[in-house]
Design an enzyme around this catalytic site. Structure first.
Site, PDB file in Angstrom:
ATOM      1  N   LYS A 139       0.833  -1.201   0.000  1.00 10.52           N
ATOM      2  CA  LYS A 139       0.000   0.000   0.000  1.00 10.52           C
ATOM      3  C   LYS A 139       0.865   1.248   0.000  1.00 10.52           C
ATOM      4  CE  LYS A 139      -3.698  -0.762   2.348  1.00 10.52           C
ATOM      5  NZ  LYS A 139      -4.416  -1.064   3.609  1.00 10.52           N
ATOM      6  N   ARG A 185      -3.448   2.866   8.407  1.00  6.17           N
ATOM      7  CA  ARG A 185      -3.744   1.596   7.725  1.00  6.17           C
ATOM      8  C   ARG A 185      -2.501   0.710   7.732  1.00  6.17           C
ATOM      9  NH1 ARG A 185      -6.887   5.007   3.944  1.00  6.17           N
ATOM     10  NH2 ARG A 185      -8.863   3.945   3.532  1.00  6.17           N
ATOM     11  N   GLY A 201      -6.643 -10.494   8.107  1.00  6.34           N
ATOM     12  CA  GLY A 201      -6.317 -11.012   9.431  1.00  6.34           C
ATOM     13  C   GLY A 201      -5.504 -10.015  10.219  1.00  6.34           C
ATOM     14  N   MET A 229      -4.705  -6.034  11.423  1.00  8.45           N
ATOM     15  CA  MET A 229      -5.474  -4.834  11.668  1.00  8.45           C
ATOM     16  C   MET A 229      -5.549  -4.054  10.374  1.00  8.45           C
ATOM     17  SD  MET A 229      -4.879  -1.557  13.998  1.00  8.45           S
ATOM     18  CE  MET A 229      -5.040  -0.374  12.653  1.00  8.45           C
ATOM     19  N   ARG A 287      -3.471  -0.831  -6.348  1.00  6.69           N
ATOM     20  CA  ARG A 287      -2.561  -1.981  -6.429  1.00  6.69           C
ATOM     21  C   ARG A 287      -2.922  -2.750  -7.695  1.00  6.69           C
ATOM     22  NH1 ARG A 287      -5.529  -5.728  -1.808  1.00  6.69           N
ATOM     23  NH2 ARG A 287      -7.487  -5.852  -2.941  1.00  6.69           N
ATOM     24  N   HIS A 343      -2.756 -43.661   0.718  1.00  8.03           N
ATOM     25  CA  HIS A 343      -3.327 -44.406  -0.405  1.00  8.03           C
ATOM     26  C   HIS A 343      -4.456 -43.611  -1.063  1.00  8.03           C
ATOM     27  CE1 HIS A 343      -6.038 -47.532  -2.116  1.00  8.03           C
ATOM     28  NE2 HIS A 343      -4.888 -47.976  -2.588  1.00  8.03           N
ATOM     29  N   ARG A 376       3.452 -46.321 -12.530  1.00 14.04           N
ATOM     30  CA  ARG A 376       3.572 -47.155 -11.319  1.00 14.04           C
ATOM     31  C   ARG A 376       2.897 -48.485 -11.565  1.00 14.04           C
ATOM     32  NH1 ARG A 376       1.713 -41.804  -8.526  1.00 14.04           N
ATOM     33  NH2 ARG A 376       0.598 -42.029 -10.478  1.00 14.04           N
ATOM     34  N   ARG A 379       8.183 -47.845 -13.966  1.00 14.09           N
ATOM     35  CA  ARG A 379       8.887 -48.204 -12.731  1.00 14.09           C
ATOM     36  C   ARG A 379       8.495 -49.615 -12.324  1.00 14.09           C
ATOM     37  NH1 ARG A 379       7.683 -45.029  -7.293  1.00 14.09           N
ATOM     38  NH2 ARG A 379       5.764 -46.218  -7.431  1.00 14.09           N
ATOM     39  N   GLU A 431      15.864 -41.621  -4.745  1.00 12.62           N
ATOM     40  CA  GLU A 431      14.857 -41.277  -3.744  1.00 12.62           C
ATOM     41  C   GLU A 431      15.304 -41.568  -2.318  1.00 12.62           C
ATOM     42  OE1 GLU A 431      11.270 -43.571  -4.497  1.00 12.62           O
ATOM     43  OE2 GLU A 431      12.424 -45.223  -5.300  1.00 12.62           O
ATOM     44  N   SER A 472      15.582 -40.470 -12.133  1.00 13.78           N
ATOM     45  CA  SER A 472      14.368 -39.716 -11.872  1.00 13.78           C
ATOM     46  C   SER A 472      14.304 -39.500 -10.368  1.00 13.78           C
ATOM     47  CB  SER A 472      13.144 -40.487 -12.369  1.00 13.78           C
ATOM     48  OG  SER A 472      11.983 -39.730 -12.088  1.00 13.78           O
ATOM     49  N   THR A 501      11.056 -37.298  -5.270  1.00 13.96           N
ATOM     50  CA  THR A 501      11.188 -36.332  -4.174  1.00 13.96           C
ATOM     51  C   THR A 501      10.206 -36.575  -3.029  1.00 13.96           C
ATOM     52  OG1 THR A 501       9.884 -34.820  -5.524  1.00 13.96           O
ATOM     53  CG2 THR A 501      12.264 -34.510  -5.516  1.00 13.96           C
ATOM     54  N   ASN A 502       9.153 -37.379  -3.249  1.00 13.85           N
ATOM     55  CA  ASN A 502       8.298 -37.713  -2.099  1.00 13.85           C
ATOM     56  C   ASN A 502       9.091 -38.512  -1.079  1.00 13.85           C
ATOM     57  OD1 ASN A 502       6.183 -36.618  -3.497  1.00 13.85           O
ATOM     58  ND2 ASN A 502       5.274 -38.572  -4.092  1.00 13.85           N
ATOM     59  N   ASP A 503       9.673 -39.623  -1.531  1.00 13.11           N
ATOM     60  CA  ASP A 503      10.440 -40.448  -0.607  1.00 13.11           C
ATOM     61  C   ASP A 503      11.678 -39.717  -0.117  1.00 13.11           C
ATOM     62  OD1 ASP A 503       9.080 -42.817  -0.079  1.00 13.11           O
ATOM     63  OD2 ASP A 503       9.489 -43.570  -2.078  1.00 13.11           O
ATOM     64  N   CYS A 514       9.874 -37.145 -10.512  1.00 12.37           N
ATOM     65  CA  CYS A 514       8.526 -37.682 -10.616  1.00 12.37           C
ATOM     66  C   CYS A 514       7.810 -37.687  -9.274  1.00 12.37           C
ATOM     67  CB  CYS A 514       8.540 -39.078 -11.236  1.00 12.37           C
ATOM     68  SG  CYS A 514       9.473 -40.255 -10.264  1.00 12.37           S
ATOM     69  N   TYR A 516      13.394 -32.792 -17.336  1.00  6.52           N
ATOM     70  CA  TYR A 516      11.934 -32.734 -17.353  1.00  6.52           C
ATOM     71  C   TYR A 516      11.382 -32.907 -15.943  1.00  6.52           C
ATOM     72  CZ  TYR A 516      11.985 -37.808 -16.837  1.00  6.52           C
ATOM     73  OH  TYR A 516      12.183 -39.072 -16.357  1.00  6.52           O
TER      74      TYR A 516
END
Lengths: 896, 896
Positions: B32, B101, B110, B112, B345, B467, B573, B629, B757, B776, B779-781, B844, B864
């Protein structure tokens, strides 16, 4: 590397001139070959001439088959050997015979060992008979050769050669082979030739060069035999070393009564006493000594037959000891009155002997020609292996028993007792005065009272960090875990067809993982005087470089650890206090609490008992640092299992209390508790818990200070992953510390640190160090997460296959994985110190008691290692060895 | 950094001369403040004067309390403001009034918001009445100020001001506040002063400087209010930015009938149409427009009252758009016929509008004074956010409903249906033609047939990789998981006191995680034409730099993915094929097999169905690469749970088949399956499994080649930790490939690679690359292991607390943890390419569809990303944005 010629040769004669002493070329020549060359070209001892085919050749063979250039090199060396011996291989009139022996860098049972008398065939045997004027000797040598070659090189079953020999003895009506006539032996040799033809479909190779190539290939191939691989796995020997092959002119201890053969040690390998020792047989070949067919004689006895030769041999012993500056193990042969040295090596020895020799040799020993030699204290330290200390620290079985089952060697030492299958039964039996072995599928906190009274623990499931293993190791109770062939069924267990009932006696060897049916005799642990001497020397070396602390959770453990030389506690696991049978109900109250008031009341109860625990530990470690790790395990570990409760519910229904426990157990149950709500995450869920623990700890310290003691407290937060997390937890801890020291004139210095046990913590150690006074690497968890190996699941199921198939060089839970986990430890240490140069660094995983891992920790710049009390002496020794290795560039000699 | 003076000031007037355009100083001035300064000092628009207290001051305040030097700086700026306005704060005759303000860098509900009319007190109100000759106006302003200040700054409940106002209206017998007399308002103001005294125990602050400081402190403190923190967590805004505070001279839209106030957009923010849009009220203050007390009028209507001012406003709009080169959102006030711009803005917009504006603005737009402006295609791409695409891709609820429960937003989109609690019931209902929402504690492979027929899925437990979450996301089925307040009890569930029975209708918003009781109206997904235009432009930008593939396990998914622009499959998978209801029994046969023959037969059955699956997928992706895989999950996932069987056993006993399943389930059960016998470890345990899969894959490829298609197959080994492991697995795969292509003239090129992984695989990528054609990153594991966070356990239990308490800046399972996991990805990429410069690298994990993570993957040099089909458009856009950011150094504008 050798630079004798542009192309590094595959074959070296024993008298080859190397750039450095040949004994330093064990990688290339193998241990046997290197020592033969050393004796020949440096010591000028009487060694039958010969040559060594290098490990390079073996590796080339294993990768791509027989190297083309190898034939020519061997032919050249055979030609030289023939020239120097004045005889030719396969000569029908006066044949040269050779032995072919494997020789890897490290002595390795399971590989092809020895083929003797190579070069004999159905023609040359006649020539041998002629020149020795001893037809019997010639045919005896031939039949031995065919049998040995047939069995070892051609893979024919030994019984096919044994049975005809027995039959021949029967036919002749004699008891020993030596009584068989030349005629009988010739017939036997013919029979053996027929056996070979039948079994292999081909005649026995008659051309000596074919025989030689066959024997050499057999040695090469045996490198990858199942037994050899298993041995390498157990002994942590690399699979890529390969073996060398030694081809040596034969001399004959079985030539006549003026001949003989023996093995000799320059000192007593069992006791360490400085007295030469040997076994000797007149008129025999080396295999006869090993086979134990005839009773051997000692060196004194030999001296009666061959006084000159005994003097010559003792002189050789002195020269060897003085040259190798260590006890040597030798094989020798006397052929018609002439002594020949067939091989030597630095000798293996018992733990007691290793300690005694190491100390003795620092005092000076007479060498040849009025010289004398001695080793330094550093060298003495390098002569003792962890296994040597283990041997003298734990009771051992007095003999060998029949192994019923094998599991993971989870906690060393030997134990004998009656089998019980529940903790309660174990306690009852112990109260009746019985010695108990607790046998369970796996143990849980509910079994702790039974484990406590047991001589030893055996489980069918679980890995080296399972509950049973960790608890047993902490107490020094022998334990075997993950013995999968043990099938428990109510109050009995079976292994195959053998049934072991409650009350039956079994013996456990926690050092080897062997379960033995029946009672084995125990020898108590009895460290010799040299034990303390060596460890004191080790302490001097490592002082200020690498400290040794212990992981201990009780006053008793702490006292024990201190007596064994621990310089503090690196890991006091507070959960072990929660698991005591009288604590568990209070812990459950806390978890089950419905209101804040109930939770607070339960925490207050826990606080009181924790304080008493802490007082004991701090008192035992008075004046030494004690690192207290705040609660780490997931809460459901303190609850009964959901499955048990659900089954009970289905069967009989549950009490109100049990229903509450079921609800809580389900709430806290996790799919993967090892990477679930544990460690500092518990603190986030139940912040009062950590505050209570610190309060108890500070009160304990205050009580001791009031008694004039000097408690040194370090508070450790487990499983941190971010700086912010540690800052939050540090805040809880600091608040309690501030409350506790308010008003004190002299504020005690309480440091706050964290475990580094997640890969992320190691990677972001730079940030985490901002909030930490110290790091302690938790390498057990770090290994689990770096590999994604849950020990409880992967270790017993996959690890044997992984090691045997060479997918891993070592079990990374025993010896740190240098390339992966080790790199994270180094990174964590380096980044932590980059932020805070004075950051204190330690390690408290089980690797803290493993010599090779200790070496890496020293390299990584850690200040101390911490291990279970019983490993403290080993860690003190290994720490000193790491320091010495790094200052001299030499690693420990293998003498175990 | 600013260098105007040696000490960087805390306060800046709107007309302060900055080194760069003020709009670039949002970090310091907040959004602002930066825009007010831009309008004042650069655009010279009619903005009431004022000053901004910087975020630096806020941060200093939050860290160490009110900065001493701040008072003086504020006093100086107030003095200047008073001078320029010719009025003084609190002047009893002609008072200056100001608004206060908040203004953070990012717009943030959230915190003031606004205090208006500050400077009034019981004296100056009289002066205001006098100079405006409008007593009613003065007391109306005063009572508004007291109420606003009391509520916002002093924390007094709003009702305590509302009720007296209602009472006053009743007393006066009027309906609106505007009808209240000056006298009534004065009485009300006095009443309010009494309320403040009563509630705070102190009189209402009468000194304007106290008022000002109170308001500023309230803004600073509100930065750490619970709602503000929660908002920042959700919107991924850093907690350490702090907010600025803007103090501005008041202008009065409620002055008289020649005054008014409004909000205006330079274009339509809902549709994107290039037509200015606004809401306007005559004789009102800003809060009245927002509060919606009176019906607002549009700009056309406003033009009827204020034709000149409308022209002026539209000119301002043109100047703003031309200057900001984007659609702007403004607030303005007309005071007695004069236009004042109160703030502007770059405006927020819907997904459809964002796409339309981005494309439109590349075509050229008329600016002020006959100029015209346009943006480049790259800029257009940077104007569209992932959320914009999400909005146009998934059906949305047409309105807002009452939220019954909240869980994790596991799979986006909206769904409505009748509640069923078992998969079988769901299938039955679907067959009856009902729309179904499946509600489960958590799902398992046994529920798949029920999940398949459901409109949406709701689970009470589990994290974003549970799952339910993974399966639903794969299919694009809306899903909410881990909704912990949902308590399932047989065929009903309760949330608090609300009971939802089987067959009741609920609505799920998988984009927000909200569960709504009853039926919400759905709006279908309707991507506008600009969707394809923008994505085509994005493809041009990223071509050859960062590819986008999809994770797909069926032909249907693959077709879908291809239609959405996927350039291949990065993760197929194979276990999802095993889980289909008709496959599961065959998989169990294989696991339960007692003999090798039984196992081989079961594998052969699986091979046939797998081949058919592979054919579908390869056909759908004809000519594009498909990475398959090999089987990854632990085998017990294919078996019933031990606990269920044990309970059944206790209740009714088990059939022979069930007993066999129990035995197998117990054998394969693991303590921590996520880090247990999974991935390539399965291959070591059951080598025939992987061989079967490769055989099926190669046969499928052959079938397609026979049809003239061009299948491109890549075989991927999961969970590798060592080079040796990969070499072994590669061997199995290569053997099957060699068998399959034997005799072919033109051998198809099948590459073999591995998932990276585990942390160890990333660290030792140099070695592993020796055996891999591609990597590949899983990145989850990798995130699970690097943090030691089991998603199923930690995410729903700990993550909200961790994010709220700032222990983690983001959920690392949604956006990659740059400092930890990201570093491992970069290390793995770098070390892999050091060994093999041409190594193909992809990702992946689910991060492959997350824009910020995609940015890191581009930095790391990956070839990729691969994500679920529905994320493909987002990934295409984000990939292009990453490329543009790195070439221009500018990141995406926030317009969502």
């Amino acid at each position: 590397m050798l630079v004798d010629s542009c192309i590094v040769p595959y074959v070296y004669s024993f008298s080859h001139k190397h750039r450095r002493p040949p004994m330093e070329y064990k990688d290339l020549l193998g241990g046997k070959g290197a020592n033969l060359a050393e004796m020949t070209s440096v010591l000028k001892l009487p060694v039958p001439p010969g040559f060594t085919i290098s490990t390079d050749a073996c590796r080339a063979y294993l990768e791509g088959g027989w190297p083309v250039e190898l034939d020519e090199e061997i032919a050249k060396h055979v030609f030289q050997l023939e020239k120097s011996m004045g005889r030719k291989l396969g000569d029908p009139f006066d044949p040269l015979l050779v032995s072919v022996r494997s020789g890897a860098k490290f002595s390795m049972p399971g590989m092809m060992d020895t083929v003797l008398n190579l070069g004999l065939n159905s023609e040359s045997v006649k020539g041998l008979a002629h020149v020795t004027s001893d037809e019997r000797f010639a045919y005896d040598s031939y039949r031995r050769f065919i049998a040995m070659y047939g069995r070892i090189v051609l893979g024919i079953e030994g019984a096919l050669f044994e049975h005809p020999l027995e039959a021949a003895r029967e036919r002749a009506g004699v008891k020993t082979d030596a009584e068989l006539s030349a005629e009988a032996l010739r017939t036997l040799a013919d029979h053996y030739l027929a056996v070979v033809q039948k079994e292999t479909g081909k005649p026995f190779p008659q051309k000596p060069r074919d025989q030689l190539r066959g024997a050499i290939e057999a040695v090469f191939s045996s490198w990858n035999g199942a037994r050899a691989i298993a041995y390498r796995v157990r002994e942590k020997i690399g699979h890529d070393l390969g073996t060398a092959v030694n081809v040596q002119a034969m001399v004959f201890g079985n030539r006549d009564a003026n001949s003989g053969t023996g093995v000799g040690f320059t000192r007593n390998a069992a006791t360490g006493e400085n007295v030469p020792y040997g076994d000797f047989l007149i008129n025999a070949q080396g295999e006869d000594v090993v086979a134990g067919i005839r009773n051997t004689e000692d060196l004194d006895h030999m001296g009666k037959h061959f006084p000159e030769i005994k003097r010559e041999l003792l002189d050789v012993f002195r020269r060897l000891e003085s040259h190798y500056r260590d006890m040597c193990d030798t094989e020798f042969t006397i052929e018609q009155g002439k002594l020949w040295m067939l091989q030597t090596r630095v000798g293996k020895r018992t733990g007691a002997a290793a300690l005694r020799m190491a100390v003795d040799m620092t005092k000076g020993t007479r060498g040849p020609d009025r010289t004398s030699w001695k080793i330094t204290r550093e060298e003495a330290i390098m002569r003792v292996a962890a296994e040597h200390l283990d041997q003298v620290l734990h009771p051992q079985f007095a003999g060998k028993g029949k192994v019923l089952a094998k599991g993971l060697a989870a906690s060393p030492g030997a134990a004998v007792g009656k089998v019980y299958f529940t903790a309660d039964d174990a306690v009852d039996a112990e109260e009746r005065g019985e010695k108990v072995i607790l046998v369970r599928s796996e143990t849980s906190p509910e079994d702790v009272h039974g484990m406590m009274v047991s001589q030893g623990i055996l489980t069918a499931r679980g890995g080296l960090v399972s509950h049973a293993a960790v608890v047993a190791r902490g107490w020094g109770t022998p334990a075997i875990v993950g013995a999968e062939s043990v099938k428990i069924d109510g109050k009995k267990f079976t292994v195959g067809t053998v049934v072991v009932n409650e009350g039956d006696i079994i013996s456990l060897d926690g050092t080897t993982g062997e379960v033995i049916l029946g009672e084995m005799k125990l020898e108590a642990a009895k460290p010799p005087a040299e034990f303390d001497i060596i460890l004191k020397w080790a302490d001097v070396v490592r002082k200020g470089k690498l400290g040794v602390r212990a992981n201990a959770d009780t006053g008793e453990d702490a006292t024990n650890a201190r007596n064994l030389g621990a310089e503090g506690i690196g890991l006091c696991r507070t959960e072990h206090m929660f698991l005591a049978p009288d604590r568990l109900p209070v812990v459950r109250e806390m978890i089950l609490a419905n209101t804040e008031a109930e939770e607070a009341a339960a925490l207050e109860n826990l606080r009181k008992v924790q304080q008493a625990d802490f007082e004991e530990i701090l008192e035992a470690m008075d004046g030494l640092p004690v690192t207290v790790r705040l609660l780490d395990p997931p809460l459901h570990e303190f609850l009964p299992s959901v499955q048990e409760l659900r089954v009970k519910e289905a069967k009989t229904g549950l009490t109100k209390r049990e229903l509450a426990e079921l609800k809580a157990a389900e709430e806290w149950a996790e799919h993967n508790p090892m990477i679930g709500t544990r460690g500092v995450r518990l603190g986030v869920v139940k912040p009062g818990l950590y505050a209570m623990q610190v309060k108890a700890l500070m009160a304990a310290a205050a009580t001791l200070r009031a008694k004039g003691k000097k408690p040194i407290v370090e508070v450790m937060i487990p499983l941190t992953v971010t700086r912010e997390e540690l800052a939050l937890a540090r805040g809880w801890v600091q608040t309690e510390i501030d409350l506790a020291v308010k008003g004190l004139k002299k504020k005690p210095n309480v440091t706050i640190g964290t475990m580094i046990e997640t890969p992320r913590a190691a990677i972001r150690a730079d940030e985490i160090a901002e909030e930490a006074d110290f790091f302690s690497f938790g390498t057990n968890d770090l290994t689990q997460m770096t590999f994604g190996f849950s020990r409880d699941d992967v270790e017993s199921r996959m690890m044997p296959a992984y090691l045997e198939q060479g997918l891993l060089p070592r079990n990374p839970f025993e010896t740190i994985d240098v390339g992966g986990v080790g790199e994270l430890v180094k990174l964590g240490a380096q980044r932590g110190r980059a932020t805070k140069p004075g950051l204190k660094l330690g390690v408290c995983g089980e690797h803290g008691g493993d010599p090779e891992s200790i070496n890496l920790f020293y390299e990584a710049g850690l200040d101390y290692v911490s291990c279970s009390p019983f490993r403290v002496p080993i860690a003190r020794l290994a720490a000193a060895q790491a320091v010495i290795s790094h200052s001299t560039g030499k690693s420990r000699t293998d003498t175990k």
